[in-house]
Design a protein around this motif. Structure first.
Motif, PDB file in Angstrom:
ATOM      1  N   GLN A 168     -90.978  53.268  18.241  1.00  0.00           N
ATOM      2  CA  GLN A 168     -91.623  51.952  18.192  1.00  0.00           C
ATOM      3  C   GLN A 168     -90.633  50.869  17.776  1.00  0.00           C
ATOM      4  O   GLN A 168     -90.631  49.772  18.345  1.00  0.00           O
ATOM      5  N   ILE A 169     -89.805  51.178  16.778  1.00  0.00           N
ATOM      6  CA  ILE A 169     -88.806  50.196  16.337  1.00  0.00           C
ATOM      7  C   ILE A 169     -87.814  49.906  17.455  1.00  0.00           C
ATOM      8  O   ILE A 169     -87.425  48.744  17.683  1.00  0.00           O
ATOM      9  N   ASP A 170     -87.408  50.930  18.176  1.00  0.00           N
ATOM     10  CA  ASP A 170     -86.492  50.707  19.304  1.00  0.00           C
ATOM     11  C   ASP A 170     -87.133  49.804  20.350  1.00  0.00           C
ATOM     12  O   ASP A 170     -86.466  48.950  20.941  1.00  0.00           O
ATOM     13  N   ASP A 171     -88.436  49.968  20.572  1.00  0.00           N
ATOM     14  CA  ASP A 171     -89.129  49.092  21.516  1.00  0.00           C
ATOM     15  C   ASP A 171     -89.179  47.657  21.004  1.00  0.00           C
ATOM     16  O   ASP A 171     -88.999  46.702  21.776  1.00  0.00           O
ATOM     17  N   VAL A 172     -89.450  47.484  19.700  1.00  0.00           N
ATOM     18  CA  VAL A 172     -89.457  46.139  19.121  1.00  0.00           C
ATOM     19  C   VAL A 172     -88.100  45.470  19.322  1.00  0.00           C
ATOM     20  O   VAL A 172     -88.012  44.305  19.763  1.00  0.00           O
ATOM     21  N   ILE A 173     -87.035  46.198  19.026  1.00  0.00           N
ATOM     22  CA  ILE A 173     -85.682  45.650  19.191  1.00  0.00           C
ATOM     23  C   ILE A 173     -85.424  45.300  20.660  1.00  0.00           C
ATOM     24  O   ILE A 173     -84.880  44.231  20.983  1.00  0.00           O
ATOM     25  N   ALA A 174     -85.827  46.184  21.554  1.00  0.00           N
ATOM     26  CA  ALA A 174     -85.593  45.947  22.980  1.00  0.00           C
ATOM     27  C   ALA A 174     -86.363  44.722  23.480  1.00  0.00           C
ATOM     28  O   ALA A 174     -85.835  43.918  24.265  1.00  0.00           O
ATOM     29  N   PHE A 175     -87.607  44.563  23.033  1.00  0.00           N
ATOM     30  CA  PHE A 175     -88.375  43.382  23.432  1.00  0.00           C
ATOM     31  C   PHE A 175     -87.727  42.104  22.897  1.00  0.00           C
ATOM     32  O   PHE A 175     -87.654  41.084  23.599  1.00  0.00           O
ATOM     33  N   LEU A 176     -87.280  42.134  21.647  1.00  0.00           N
ATOM     34  CA  LEU A 176     -86.677  40.940  21.046  1.00  0.00           C
ATOM     35  C   LEU A 176     -85.351  40.568  21.717  1.00  0.00           C
ATOM     36  O   LEU A 176     -85.043  39.383  21.897  1.00  0.00           O
TER      37      LEU A 176
END
Length: 363
Positions: A168-176
């Motif tokens: 989930q954190i990797d997805d947050v970083i990727a979206f940002l």
């Protein structure tokens, strides 16, 4: 200043959610004037005594009511939302208040299964460099409380599965950063500062370190494991575009008054309030000192809250500032996140004002 604030928007005995939220806006304006660096809002659900159930909404209101202080979440419970929805919410706020928004994320309910699995081994408390590290609290019984499972079912769609926290954190970083195959608008390219919050040396500390993100450790919630948390984070840390070196905030519960007797009187209701949380009832409306005096404490009650009472910082401005400097030194914190709850709003504001004055002369 190396002091910041964590606010739960507490609802006091006899008060209302509206009054609590208006008090939060007032405190945020005053905190900015006192010189505090950040103003973070917690996320809690099903608690009669807490109004901060939707931090993104409240962060937008606080950012609108202030002009300089950083505003953020401490923390968004990512187990109840998708990374996309979180990034869109905080991207929207950042679009209006660029460069002032912190996105603090916690594992929340994802850790409940681990806590319920087993009780911690018996361990004596100790003092490290003048800082009390109490015996670990046994979360296993509370984590199995039927209310928690019921509440968790209401926070997610039926059949929903929460992915691994690291994913989930990797997805947050990727979206940002715009590296995700889908694009979050608003959100992509937002200037939000991403934080991970944790109470142990487990996955949250590991994920924060491995991804080179700043980390917030909870002395006020889980004082027994704060040193484990910051040590695990630092050991796992790898430099990133966000940070060249580890950066740590450590939280603390604080009540400051002009004299010790007044501070102790203001702090009286805290134990009764913590008891309501740790029995699984959920945080009750914050009691008055008189209501606290009327409670008959059993040995079991006292044991339930002892670690939290013993590690609270209560007293005069200079005395509390000195003890907070010990906390900062022992944990190696770059910044401290203080949270103060009193029944009367004016006493809470005054506590933060007195602490800011004492801290400014020592920082």
């Amino acid at each position: 200043m190396t002091l910041s604030i964590l606010d739960l928007a507490p609802i006091t005995s006899g008060g209302t959610a509206r009054a609590a939220l208006l008090n939060t806006l007032d405190l945020a304006r005053r905190a900015e004037a006192f010189g505090y660096h950040r103003y973070w809002l917690a996320e809690h659900h099903f608690a009669a005594g807490v109004a901060s159930s939707a931090p993104a909404v409240l962060i937008g209101l606080v950012a609108a009511a202030t002009s300089r202080i950083r505003v953020g979440s401490g923390a968004v419970q990512l187990g109840h939302q998708t990374p996309l929805s979180v990034v869109e919410q905080f991207g929207l706020i950042d679009a209006l208040y660029p460069g002032r928004i912190d996105l603090g994320i916690g594992r929340s309910g994802q850790r409940r299964t681990e806590l319920a699995a087993k009780a911690p081994p018996p361990e004596a408390g100790r003092v490290v460099g003048g800082l009390l590290i109490p015996p670990p609290f046994d979360w296993s019984r509370l984590a199995k409380h039927p209310h928690l499972a019921f509440h968790a079912s209401l926070l997610q769609q039926p059949g929903a599965r929460t992915p691994d926290f690291a994913e989930q954190i990797d997805d947050v970083i990727a979206f940002l950063t715009g590296t995700h195959e889908a694009h979050a608008v608003p959100g992509e390219g937002a200037e939000v500062e991403l934080w991970i919050l944790g109470s142990s040396g487990g996955q949250s500390a590991q994920v924060a370190g491995e991804r080179g993100l700043p980390f917030a450790a909870n002395y006020h919630v889980s004082p027994s494991s704060v040193l484990d948390a910051v040590e695990a984070y630092r050991e796992a840390f790898k430099p990133s575009k966000a940070l060249a070196e580890p950066y740590v905030i450590v939280s603390a519960d604080v009540v400051v008054a002009a004299d010790d007797a007044t501070a102790r009187e203001l702090a009286k209701p805290y134990g009764l309030w913590v008891r309501s949380i740790r029995t699984g009832e959920g945080a009750r409306t914050y009691p008055t000192p008189e209501e606290a005096d009327a409670h008959v404490w059993s040995a079991g009650d006292l044991a339930l809250v002892k670690d939290r009472i013993d590690t609270r910082f209560v007293g005069t401005p200079d005395a509390v500032a000195e003890r907070l400097h010990v906390l900062r030194k022992v944990t190696g914190a770059d910044e401290l996140l203080v949270t103060t709850i009193t029944h009367d709003h004016a006493d809470r504001v005054r506590s933060y004002e007195l602490l800011a004055g004492a801290w400014d002369g020592r920082s």
